[in-house]
Design a protein around this motif. Structure first.
Motif, PDB file in Angstrom:
ATOM      1  N   ASP A 131      -4.988  -9.760  -0.324  1.00 26.78           N
ATOM      2  CA  ASP A 131      -4.857  -9.267  -1.688  1.00 26.78           C
ATOM      3  C   ASP A 131      -6.112  -8.522  -2.139  1.00 26.78           C
ATOM      4  O   ASP A 131      -6.027  -7.511  -2.816  1.00 26.78           O
ATOM      5  CB  ASP A 131      -4.495 -10.374  -2.669  1.00 26.78           C
ATOM      6  CG  ASP A 131      -5.528 -11.486  -2.758  1.00 26.78           C
ATOM      7  OD1 ASP A 131      -6.374 -11.591  -1.854  1.00 26.78           O
ATOM      8  OD2 ASP A 131      -5.466 -12.245  -3.738  1.00 26.78           O
TER       9      ASP A 131
ATOM     10  N   THR B 226       0.824  -1.206   0.000  1.00 24.75           N
ATOM     11  CA  THR B 226       0.000   0.000   0.000  1.00 24.75           C
ATOM     12  C   THR B 226       0.858   1.256   0.000  1.00 24.75           C
ATOM     13  O   THR B 226       0.600   2.195  -0.749  1.00 24.75           O
ATOM     14  CB  THR B 226      -0.946   0.001   1.218  1.00 24.75           C
ATOM     15  OG1 THR B 226      -1.717  -1.200   1.186  1.00 24.75           O
ATOM     16  CG2 THR B 226      -1.871   1.188   1.185  1.00 24.75           C
TER      17      THR B 226
ATOM     18  N   CYS C 298      -0.110  -6.242  -5.723  1.00 25.03           N
ATOM     19  CA  CYS C 298      -1.118  -6.767  -4.792  1.00 25.03           C
ATOM     20  C   CYS C 298      -1.128  -8.293  -4.789  1.00 25.03           C
ATOM     21  O   CYS C 298      -1.478  -8.905  -3.786  1.00 25.03           O
ATOM     22  CB  CYS C 298      -2.506  -6.248  -5.149  1.00 25.03           C
ATOM     23  SG  CYS C 298      -2.789  -4.527  -4.708  1.00 25.03           S
TER      24      CYS C 298
ATOM     25  N   SER D  58       0.623  -9.866  -1.931  1.00 24.06           N
ATOM     26  CA  SER D  58       0.167  -9.697  -0.559  1.00 24.06           C
ATOM     27  C   SER D  58      -0.186 -11.056   0.041  1.00 24.06           C
ATOM     28  O   SER D  58      -0.470 -12.018  -0.657  1.00 24.06           O
ATOM     29  CB  SER D  58      -1.006  -8.723  -0.482  1.00 24.06           C
ATOM     30  OG  SER D  58      -2.093  -9.214  -1.221  1.00 24.06           O
TER      31      SER D  58
ATOM     32  N   CYS E 241      -5.918  -5.142  -0.766  1.00 23.29           N
ATOM     33  CA  CYS E 241      -4.902  -4.402  -1.516  1.00 23.29           C
ATOM     34  C   CYS E 241      -5.490  -3.874  -2.834  1.00 23.29           C
ATOM     35  O   CYS E 241      -5.275  -2.725  -3.199  1.00 23.29           O
ATOM     36  CB  CYS E 241      -3.695  -5.301  -1.783  1.00 23.29           C
ATOM     37  SG  CYS E 241      -2.336  -4.493  -2.637  1.00 23.29           S
TER      38      CYS E 241
END
Length: 161
Positions: free
Chosen positions: A125, A11, A117, A120, A128
């Motif tokens: 995800d 992020t 993402c 993640s 994200c």
């Protein structure tokens, strides 16, 4: 080995990339040169294509999502470069070309963030992706507001296009 990133790291990276794209969204940072000749334009465009092809070759050697991120970065760099080249070729006075640079930068940053993402952890995800969409929307809203204020200023006659 490709390591999984936490949602906070992705992020932050995503936000800083998109914000930096929007900070120059009017294209003014990238478009400082005067008009260029057709020959200069063609030469630079060919060089960008060669650079892009080299970057793609590098990306093909990677695996998993690192490969996808690499392709997104290479494609983004090429699209931004071409938009900036087009703006320089048309000249600083071409407001549409400058706006296009900002839009292309925002979209490229979003695509890269979206690919990141996938790295993640677990179900984060989806979170994200939502954050990426929200950051992109805010960036485009910011850009749109800048464009509207410029358009309104031109329309009321207080500035010249």
């Amino acid at each position: 080995m490709h390591r999984k990133l936490g949602i906070a790291a992705i992020t932050f990276s995503m936000a800083s990339t998109i914000v930096s794209a929007v900070s120059g969204a009017d294209g003014s940072e990238a478009v400082t040169a005067i008009n260029m000749t057709q020959s200069e334009y063609t030469t630079e465009k060919k060089q960008m294509l060669a650079d892009y092809n080299l970057a793609k070759l590098h990306c093909k050697r990677l695996t998993n999502n690192a490969k996808n991120i690499c392709f997104a970065e290479a494609s983004g760099a090429q699209k931004v470069g071409l938009a900036e080249l087009e703006a320089r070729y048309k000249g600083v006075a071409d407001d549409a070309a400058r706006r296009n640079v900002g839009l292309v930068k925002t979209e490229a940053a979003f695509r890269i963030a979206k690919e990141k993402c996938y790295d993640s952890i677990g179900s984060r995800d989806e979170q994200c992706f939502k954050m990426a969409e929200n950051i992109k929307a805010k960036a485009l809203e910011h850009f749109s507001a800048k464009s509207k204020s410029l358009t309104e200023t031109i329309a009321d006659g207080s500035a010249k296009p």
